[in-house]
Scaffold this active site. Structure first.
Site, mmCIF file in Angstrom:
data_model
loop_
_atom_site.group_PDB
_atom_site.id
_atom_site.type_symbol
_atom_site.label_atom_id
_atom_site.label_comp_id
_atom_site.label_asym_id
_atom_site.label_seq_id
_atom_site.Cartn_x
_atom_site.Cartn_y
_atom_site.Cartn_z
ATOM 1 C CG ASP A 89 -0.267 0.033 2.539
ATOM 2 O OD1 ASP A 89 0.690 -0.739 2.721
ATOM 3 O OD2 ASP A 89 -0.689 0.814 3.419
ATOM 4 C CD GLU A 154 4.297 1.153 6.940
ATOM 5 O OE1 GLU A 154 5.134 1.511 7.785
ATOM 6 O OE2 GLU A 154 3.922 1.895 6.004
#
Length: 410
Positions: A89, A154
């Site tokens: 991500d 994250e």
């Protein structure tokens, strides 16, 4: 519309898994802005399956947070178990007009690949996947196990990602001997710095209670800003410590003081102070909380700005999930990586605990963990980019590290 997994699999079929440039370009073209998977995990799944990995894609959810897709891939049986951890991500790219090229096009300009996630941290993932592919092609599978533990959470709240993925893996009986996280760790040049630990992080909101009133009649009111000023001074006046062998001094930063008061002639009823502490191994979370509570109480009772008044009322809200400080002691993990870096780029990297937090703070509860990746100067910026020479260099370092780490366990 085509199925994204099938599309990713088709794209992976045309990739050379030993080529980190091609792998990174394909990953950048997946718009995986947290918490969207964007096709990045599907692409990585197809690449790793082509190398013989068994891949699982667990999805975790929790009330109040979006569900998040994750990936766990493993190859080998028995022997030492090395894990590579990271995330696909990315943060939003911001205005496209601020970029020299489309942030999801993976354009190459003057020897650099431009794109969101180029260094944080799709570049690290591409390099490690290519490093394993090269190692296996030249030597066969290592005598042990290699895993990829990759999250899509994250850059988000970090609730449905690495924490739950580790719990899920442990419940399946997975046991790890060492982990390397591919976050960008180098300040200026590849090979400068390995992160062997991280400071802890603790955030708090202090709501100071007062009594609303007219500024012309202050005796009928109780201005919470007066107490808030004293509390802020008590928090900041004395250093928390002077640092330790492995860590720089702990520091506290006040990040906001708010009343929500739009009127210049009204004393507000309350004032909120927000602060964060980055702390070293002088402190535990509970010990630090007690120190901060003592300082806040001292400030609330100070009379300098509130003469003749009792201690101000306040409430504390410890925000978010605190992170404990940790450090990985020297051993086969740090020695293998340091030797690999020196062999490839000719410099011996510093062992550092500087910087912010990462998912290593969760992994350290399962096995020794260190971090090493690309140069981080452009992470989260417009025109985030990686030099192709650095991407190749990181791949060579990872390949040398895999060989050295497994050799140290034979």
């Amino acid at each position: 519309m085509s199925d994204p997994i099938l599309s990713a699999g088709g794209a992976a079929a045309t990739l050379d898994p030993t080529d980190p440039v091609a792998l990174l370009a394909a990953l950048i073209r997946c718009p995986s802005v947290t918490p969207d998977e964007g096709g990045a995990l599907a692409l990585l799944e197809a690449v790793l399956q082509s190398l013989g990995f068994a891949v699982d894609r667990p999805v975790f959810s929790q009330d109040g947070t979006p569900p998040v897709e994750n990936l766990f891939a493993r190859i080998g049986e028995g022997g030492p178990h090395l894990v590579f951890a990271g995330h696909t991500d990315v943060v939003p790219p911001g205005p496209a007009s601020d970029w020299r090229a489309d942030p999801f096009s993976a354009a190459i300009v003057e020897g650099e690949m431009i794109g969101r996630g180029a260094v944080d941290m799709k570049g690290g993932i591409a390099a490690f996947a290519a490093a394993y592919a090269r190692f296996a092609k030249a030597n066969g599978a290592p005598r042990g196990q290699v895993s990829f533990l990759i999250t899509g959470d994250e850059e988000g709240p970090a609730v449905n990602g690495t924490v739950k993925l580790l719990e899920w893996a442990a419940a399946r009986g997975e046991r790890f001997d060492a982990c390397i996280v591919g976050e960008p760790t180098n300040p200026d040049r590849l090979g400068e710095m390995i992160k062997i630990g991280r400071r802890g992080s603790l955030s708090c909101e202090v709501n100071v209670l007062g009594r609303q009133g007219h500024v012309a009649y202050p005796h009928l009111a109780d201005n919470p800003l007066r107490a808030a000023t004293a509390i802020a001074d008590a928090l900041l006046a004395t250093p928390l410590d002077s640092g330790t062998t492995a860590f720089q001094p702990s520091h506290l930063e006040i990040t906001a003081i708010e009343t929500g008061n739009p009127s210049v002639n009204v004393i507000p009823a309350r004032c909120s102070i927000f602060f964060n502490v980055r702390f070293n191994d002088s402190w535990s979370v509970e010990g630090l909380k007690q120190e901060l509570c003592d300082r806040i109480a001292k400030g609330a009772g100070a009379e300098r700005l509130r003469p003749g008044r009792p201690a101000a009322g306040y409430e504390l809200i410890w925000r978010e999930r605190p992170s404990e400080c940790f450090v990985t002691q020297p051993g086969a993990l740090t020695d293998s990586l340091r030797a690999a870096v020196e062999a490839v780029v000719g410099r011996r990297p510093d062992l550092s605990t500087s910087g912010g937090t990462s998912d290593a703070r969760f992994i350290k509860d399962y096995c020794p963990v260190i971090e090493f990746g690309l140069v981080g100067q452009t992470m989260h910026m417009s025109n985030e980019r990686v030099a192709l020479a650095d991407l190749e260099g990181l791949t060579e370092i990872y390949e040398a590290f895999i060989a050295r780490w497994f050799a140290a366990h034979t």
